[in-house]
Design an enzyme around this catalytic site. Sequence first.
Site, PDB file in Angstrom:
ATOM      1  CB  SER A 108      -0.895   0.004   1.243  1.00  0.00           C
ATOM      2  OG  SER A 108      -1.481   1.269   1.434  1.00  0.00           O
ATOM      3  CB  SER A 109       0.486   4.543  -1.613  1.00  0.00           C
ATOM      4  OG  SER A 109      -0.837   4.836  -1.185  1.00  0.00           O
ATOM      5  CE1 TYR A 137      -3.038  -3.021   5.508  1.00  0.00           C
ATOM      6  CE2 TYR A 137      -2.458  -0.906   4.531  1.00  0.00           C
ATOM      7  CZ  TYR A 137      -2.883  -2.217   4.389  1.00  0.00           C
ATOM      8  OH  TYR A 137      -3.133  -2.736   3.145  1.00  0.00           O
ATOM      9  CE  LYS A 141      -0.535  -4.808   3.439  1.00  0.00           C
ATOM     10  NZ  LYS A 141      -0.709  -6.125   2.782  1.00  0.00           N
ATOM     11  CG  HIS A 180     -10.041   2.008   1.467  1.00  0.00           C
ATOM     12  ND1 HIS A 180     -10.133   0.638   1.321  1.00  0.00           N
ATOM     13  CD2 HIS A 180      -8.881   2.236   2.129  1.00  0.00           C
ATOM     14  CE1 HIS A 180      -9.067   0.065   1.864  1.00  0.00           C
ATOM     15  NE2 HIS A 180      -8.304   1.015   2.364  1.00  0.00           N
TER      16      HIS A 180
END
Length: 312
Positions: A108-109, A137, A141, A180
Amino acid sequence: MDKSTKIYIAGHAGMAGSAIQRRLAAAGFTNFITRTRAELDLTNQAAVDEFFAAETPEVVYLAAGKVGGIKANNNFRAEFIYENLMIEANVIHSAWKHGVQRLLFLGSSCIYPRDCAQPIREDYLLSGPLEQTNEPYAVAKILGVKLCESYYRQYGAQFISVMPSNLYGPNDSYDLENCHVLPALIRKAHEAKVGGTPELIVWGSGNPRREFLYVEDMADACVHLMDSDIDHGLYNVGMGDDLPIRELAELVMDVVGYDGKIVYEQNQPDGTPRKLLNIDRLKSLGWLAKTQLRDGIVLTYQDFLSRLDRHS
Protein backbone atom coordinates in the site's frame (compact mmCIF):
# COMPACT_ATOMS: atom_id res chain seq x y z
CA MET A 1 5.32 -18.04 -17.66
CA ASP A 2 3.88 -21.23 -19.04
CA LYS A 3 0.07 -21.26 -18.98
CA SER A 4 0.13 -24.45 -16.89
CA THR A 5 2.18 -22.79 -14.12
CA LYS A 6 0.75 -23.59 -10.69
CA ILE A 7 -0.30 -20.24 -9.20
CA TYR A 8 -1.37 -19.59 -5.62
CA ILE A 9 -3.37 -16.38 -5.10
CA ALA A 10 -3.50 -15.56 -1.41
CA GLY A 11 -6.59 -13.42 -0.84
CA HIS A 12 -8.35 -14.52 -4.03
CA ALA A 13 -11.78 -13.62 -2.64
CA GLY A 14 -10.88 -9.97 -1.98
CA MET A 15 -11.01 -7.05 -4.38
CA ALA A 16 -7.32 -7.16 -5.36
CA GLY A 17 -6.91 -10.94 -5.38
CA SER A 18 -10.05 -11.56 -7.41
CA ALA A 19 -8.93 -8.97 -9.98
CA ILE A 20 -5.53 -10.67 -10.29
CA GLN A 21 -7.21 -14.04 -10.84
CA ARG A 22 -9.52 -12.56 -13.53
CA ARG A 23 -6.53 -11.01 -15.29
CA LEU A 24 -4.55 -14.26 -15.23
CA ALA A 25 -7.56 -16.27 -16.42
CA ALA A 26 -8.04 -13.83 -19.30
CA ALA A 27 -4.41 -14.46 -20.26
CA GLY A 28 -5.05 -18.23 -20.41
CA PHE A 29 -3.80 -19.38 -17.00
CA THR A 30 -5.93 -22.13 -15.46
CA ASN A 31 -3.88 -23.87 -12.76
CA PHE A 32 -4.93 -21.83 -9.73
CA ILE A 33 -4.61 -22.81 -6.07
CA THR A 34 -6.98 -20.94 -3.78
CA ARG A 35 -8.09 -21.26 -0.18
CA THR A 36 -10.74 -19.31 1.68
CA ARG A 37 -9.95 -17.87 5.09
CA ALA A 38 -12.01 -20.67 6.65
CA GLU A 39 -9.95 -23.27 4.78
CA LEU A 40 -6.53 -21.80 5.57
CA ASP A 41 -5.66 -19.38 8.35
CA LEU A 42 -2.66 -17.49 6.98
CA THR A 43 -1.76 -16.23 10.47
CA ASN A 44 -1.09 -19.87 11.49
CA GLN A 45 2.54 -20.64 10.64
CA ALA A 46 2.23 -24.42 10.83
CA ALA A 47 -0.90 -24.46 8.66
CA VAL A 48 0.74 -22.26 6.01
CA ASP A 49 3.87 -24.42 5.96
CA GLU A 50 1.79 -27.58 5.55
CA PHE A 51 -0.17 -25.98 2.72
CA PHE A 52 2.98 -25.02 0.77
CA ALA A 53 4.52 -28.45 1.35
CA ALA A 54 1.40 -30.20 0.04
CA GLU A 55 0.49 -27.90 -2.87
CA THR A 56 3.99 -26.77 -4.04
CA PRO A 57 2.91 -23.65 -5.95
CA GLU A 58 5.38 -22.28 -8.48
CA VAL A 59 4.17 -18.66 -8.41
CA VAL A 60 2.52 -16.72 -5.57
CA TYR A 61 0.51 -13.51 -5.59
CA LEU A 62 0.24 -12.32 -1.99
CA ALA A 63 -2.87 -10.13 -1.93
CA ALA A 64 -4.21 -11.30 1.43
CA GLY A 65 -4.33 -9.01 4.42
CA LYS A 66 -6.48 -7.08 6.83
CA VAL A 67 -7.53 -3.85 5.10
CA GLY A 68 -9.82 -0.93 5.82
CA GLY A 69 -10.24 2.81 5.71
CA ILE A 70 -8.94 5.48 8.06
CA LYS A 71 -11.57 4.72 10.74
CA ALA A 72 -10.85 0.98 10.88
CA ASN A 73 -7.08 1.52 10.77
CA ASN A 74 -7.23 3.93 13.69
CA ASN A 75 -9.68 1.92 15.80
CA PHE A 76 -8.21 -1.57 15.34
CA ARG A 77 -4.48 -0.83 15.40
CA ALA A 78 -3.47 -4.09 17.11
CA GLU A 79 -5.40 -6.31 14.68
CA PHE A 80 -4.05 -4.43 11.66
CA ILE A 81 -0.41 -4.81 12.65
CA TYR A 82 -0.65 -8.35 14.04
CA GLU A 83 -2.66 -10.00 11.26
CA ASN A 84 -0.72 -8.39 8.42
CA LEU A 85 2.65 -9.14 10.04
CA MET A 86 1.75 -12.80 10.51
CA ILE A 87 0.29 -13.30 7.04
CA GLU A 88 3.32 -11.77 5.30
CA ALA A 89 5.92 -13.53 7.41
CA ASN A 90 4.27 -16.94 7.06
CA VAL A 91 3.57 -16.79 3.33
CA ILE A 92 6.88 -15.24 2.26
CA HIS A 93 8.98 -17.59 4.41
CA SER A 94 7.07 -20.69 3.29
CA ALA A 95 7.31 -19.57 -0.34
CA TRP A 96 11.10 -19.43 -0.03
CA LYS A 97 11.30 -22.66 1.99
CA HIS A 98 9.27 -24.65 -0.52
CA GLY A 99 10.92 -23.37 -3.68
CA VAL A 100 8.43 -20.89 -5.12
CA GLN A 101 9.93 -19.47 -8.32
CA ARG A 102 8.37 -15.99 -8.18
CA LEU A 103 6.31 -14.09 -5.62
CA LEU A 104 4.55 -10.74 -5.80
CA PHE A 105 3.75 -8.98 -2.53
CA LEU A 106 0.96 -6.41 -2.71
CA GLY A 107 1.37 -3.54 -0.28
CA SER A 108 0.00 0.00 0.00
CA SER A 109 1.15 3.55 -0.66
CA CYS A 110 0.73 4.30 3.07
CA ILE A 111 4.20 2.77 3.61
CA TYR A 112 5.73 6.11 2.64
CA PRO A 113 6.36 9.01 5.07
CA ARG A 114 3.45 11.31 5.82
CA ASP A 115 5.11 14.49 4.58
CA CYS A 116 7.57 13.31 1.94
CA ALA A 117 8.11 15.10 -1.39
CA GLN A 118 5.58 14.54 -4.17
CA PRO A 119 5.28 12.55 -6.35
CA ILE A 120 6.54 9.77 -4.08
CA ARG A 121 9.49 7.77 -5.33
CA GLU A 122 10.21 4.22 -4.18
CA ASP A 123 13.48 5.30 -2.55
CA TYR A 124 11.59 7.64 -0.17
CA LEU A 125 10.72 4.58 1.92
CA LEU A 126 11.84 4.98 5.57
CA SER A 127 12.93 8.58 5.00
CA GLY A 128 10.54 10.12 7.56
CA PRO A 129 7.68 9.57 10.07
CA LEU A 130 4.51 7.78 9.00
CA GLU A 131 0.91 9.01 9.18
CA GLN A 132 -0.25 8.15 12.70
CA THR A 133 -3.82 7.06 11.85
CA ASN A 134 -2.58 4.06 9.85
CA GLU A 135 0.95 3.61 11.19
CA PRO A 136 0.45 -0.02 12.39
CA TYR A 137 -0.80 -1.12 8.97
CA ALA A 138 2.01 0.78 7.24
CA VAL A 139 4.68 -0.77 9.48
CA ALA A 140 3.34 -4.23 8.69
CA LYS A 141 3.45 -3.54 4.94
CA ILE A 142 6.98 -2.16 5.22
CA LEU A 143 7.96 -5.45 6.83
CA GLY A 144 6.58 -7.29 3.80
CA VAL A 145 8.75 -5.17 1.50
CA LYS A 146 11.82 -5.81 3.65
CA LEU A 147 11.10 -9.55 3.83
CA CYS A 148 11.01 -9.76 0.04
CA GLU A 149 14.18 -7.66 -0.20
CA SER A 150 16.00 -9.75 2.40
CA TYR A 151 15.10 -13.13 0.89
CA TYR A 152 16.34 -11.84 -2.47
CA ARG A 153 19.61 -10.47 -1.07
CA GLN A 154 20.41 -13.57 0.99
CA TYR A 155 18.96 -16.36 -1.13
CA GLY A 156 18.29 -14.87 -4.57
CA ALA A 157 14.53 -15.40 -4.18
CA GLN A 158 12.65 -13.63 -6.99
CA PHE A 159 10.24 -11.74 -4.77
CA ILE A 160 8.76 -8.43 -6.00
CA SER A 161 6.87 -5.79 -3.99
CA VAL A 162 4.12 -3.66 -5.54
CA MET A 163 2.72 -0.53 -3.88
CA PRO A 164 -0.53 0.64 -5.48
CA SER A 165 -2.27 3.94 -4.90
CA ASN A 166 -5.85 3.88 -3.50
CA LEU A 167 -7.63 0.95 -5.13
CA TYR A 168 -11.30 0.83 -6.07
CA GLY A 169 -13.53 -1.27 -8.31
CA PRO A 170 -15.51 -4.52 -8.44
CA ASN A 171 -15.71 -6.59 -5.25
CA ASP A 172 -14.86 -3.64 -3.01
CA SER A 173 -16.28 -3.29 0.50
CA TYR A 174 -19.03 -0.72 1.06
CA ASP A 175 -19.21 -1.23 4.83
CA LEU A 176 -19.05 2.30 6.22
CA GLU A 177 -17.28 1.08 9.37
CA ASN A 178 -14.36 -0.36 7.42
CA CYS A 179 -14.29 0.80 3.80
CA HIS A 180 -12.11 3.34 2.03
CA VAL A 181 -13.15 6.82 0.94
CA LEU A 182 -14.32 6.17 -2.62
CA PRO A 183 -16.69 3.24 -1.92
CA ALA A 184 -17.92 5.10 1.17
CA LEU A 185 -18.81 8.10 -1.02
CA ILE A 186 -20.59 5.87 -3.53
CA ARG A 187 -22.73 4.31 -0.84
CA LYS A 188 -23.46 7.58 0.94
CA ALA A 189 -24.38 9.36 -2.31
CA HIS A 190 -26.62 6.50 -3.43
CA GLU A 191 -28.42 6.29 -0.08
CA ALA A 192 -28.84 10.07 0.03
CA LYS A 193 -30.28 10.02 -3.50
CA VAL A 194 -32.71 7.17 -2.77
CA GLY A 195 -33.69 8.60 0.62
CA GLY A 196 -34.05 12.18 -0.59
CA THR A 197 -31.50 13.40 1.95
CA PRO A 198 -30.44 17.01 1.22
CA GLU A 199 -26.88 16.66 2.55
CA LEU A 200 -23.94 14.32 1.98
CA ILE A 201 -21.65 14.02 5.01
CA VAL A 202 -17.93 13.70 4.17
CA TRP A 203 -15.19 13.06 6.75
CA GLY A 204 -12.50 15.69 7.18
CA SER A 205 -11.94 18.96 5.35
CA GLY A 206 -12.07 17.65 1.78
CA ASN A 207 -8.62 19.12 1.13
CA PRO A 208 -6.34 16.04 1.14
CA ARG A 209 -5.35 14.90 -2.33
CA ARG A 210 -5.54 11.24 -3.31
CA GLU A 211 -4.64 9.15 -6.32
CA PHE A 212 -7.07 6.39 -7.30
CA LEU A 213 -6.32 3.27 -9.35
CA TYR A 214 -8.96 0.99 -10.84
CA VAL A 215 -8.35 -2.50 -9.49
CA GLU A 216 -8.36 -4.14 -12.93
CA ASP A 217 -5.46 -1.87 -13.94
CA MET A 218 -3.62 -2.83 -10.75
CA ALA A 219 -4.04 -6.51 -11.64
CA ASP A 220 -2.78 -5.87 -15.15
CA ALA A 221 0.32 -4.14 -13.73
CA CYS A 222 1.01 -7.07 -11.39
CA VAL A 223 0.83 -9.62 -14.21
CA HIS A 224 2.98 -7.34 -16.38
CA LEU A 225 5.67 -7.19 -13.70
CA MET A 226 5.64 -10.96 -13.13
CA ASP A 227 5.99 -11.51 -16.88
CA SER A 228 8.95 -9.12 -17.09
CA ASP A 229 12.63 -9.81 -16.55
CA ILE A 230 12.45 -8.17 -13.10
CA ASP A 231 13.53 -10.53 -10.32
CA HIS A 232 13.20 -8.23 -7.28
CA GLY A 233 12.52 -4.68 -6.16
CA LEU A 234 9.80 -2.24 -5.13
CA TYR A 235 7.42 -0.78 -7.73
CA ASN A 236 4.79 1.91 -7.38
CA VAL A 237 1.57 1.42 -9.36
CA GLY A 238 -0.74 4.35 -9.98
CA MET A 239 -2.35 6.72 -12.46
CA GLY A 240 0.23 9.47 -12.13
CA ASP A 241 -2.28 12.15 -11.09
CA ASP A 242 -4.49 12.94 -8.10
CA LEU A 243 -7.35 15.18 -6.96
CA PRO A 244 -8.73 16.67 -3.72
CA ILE A 245 -11.32 14.64 -1.82
CA ARG A 246 -13.85 17.45 -2.37
CA GLU A 247 -13.51 17.03 -6.16
CA LEU A 248 -13.80 13.27 -5.78
CA ALA A 249 -17.04 13.72 -3.81
CA GLU A 250 -18.45 15.98 -6.54
CA LEU A 251 -17.45 13.45 -9.21
CA VAL A 252 -19.13 10.58 -7.34
CA MET A 253 -22.29 12.66 -6.86
CA ASP A 254 -22.38 13.36 -10.60
CA VAL A 255 -22.01 9.67 -11.49
CA VAL A 256 -24.63 8.60 -8.94
CA GLY A 257 -27.01 11.39 -9.96
CA TYR A 258 -27.27 13.05 -6.56
CA ASP A 259 -27.40 16.86 -6.39
CA GLY A 260 -27.45 17.56 -2.65
CA LYS A 261 -25.06 19.66 -0.59
CA ILE A 262 -21.73 18.36 0.73
CA VAL A 263 -21.12 18.91 4.45
CA TYR A 264 -17.57 18.32 5.70
CA GLU A 265 -17.02 16.96 9.22
CA GLN A 266 -14.02 19.10 10.09
CA ASN A 267 -13.54 17.33 13.44
CA GLN A 268 -12.70 14.04 11.70
CA PRO A 269 -9.09 13.23 10.68
CA ASP A 270 -7.84 13.99 7.18
CA GLY A 271 -4.98 11.50 7.19
CA THR A 272 -1.95 12.12 4.99
CA PRO A 273 -2.20 15.50 3.17
CA ARG A 274 -1.18 14.04 -0.20
CA LYS A 275 -0.19 10.66 -1.64
CA LEU A 276 0.77 10.87 -5.31
CA LEU A 277 3.05 8.10 -6.51
CA ASN A 278 5.96 8.49 -8.91
CA ILE A 279 5.40 5.69 -11.45
CA ASP A 280 8.48 6.24 -13.63
CA ARG A 281 10.01 2.89 -12.62
CA LEU A 282 6.97 0.98 -13.87
CA LYS A 283 6.52 3.20 -16.93
CA SER A 284 10.07 2.33 -17.96
CA LEU A 285 8.89 -1.29 -18.25
CA GLY A 286 6.19 -0.30 -20.73
CA TRP A 287 3.10 -0.16 -18.51
CA LEU A 288 0.47 2.55 -18.08
CA ALA A 289 -3.00 2.49 -16.50
CA LYS A 290 -5.90 2.49 -18.96
CA THR A 291 -9.00 3.37 -16.90
CA GLN A 292 -9.74 7.03 -16.28
CA LEU A 293 -11.23 7.88 -12.89
CA ARG A 294 -14.74 8.80 -14.02
CA ASP A 295 -15.01 5.68 -16.16
CA GLY A 296 -13.84 3.56 -13.24
CA ILE A 297 -16.36 5.15 -10.87
CA VAL A 298 -19.16 4.42 -13.36
CA LEU A 299 -18.12 0.75 -13.45
CA THR A 300 -17.79 0.64 -9.67
CA TYR A 301 -21.24 2.16 -9.15
CA GLN A 302 -22.67 -0.48 -11.49
CA ASP A 303 -20.97 -3.14 -9.34
CA PHE A 304 -22.45 -1.56 -6.20
CA LEU A 305 -25.96 -1.58 -7.72
CA SER A 306 -25.64 -5.19 -8.87
CA ARG A 307 -24.67 -6.25 -5.37
CA LEU A 308 -27.66 -4.38 -3.95
CA ASP A 309 -29.91 -6.25 -6.38
CA ARG A 310 -28.46 -9.61 -5.35
CA HIS A 311 -29.15 -8.89 -1.68
CA SER A 312 -32.62 -7.38 -2.12
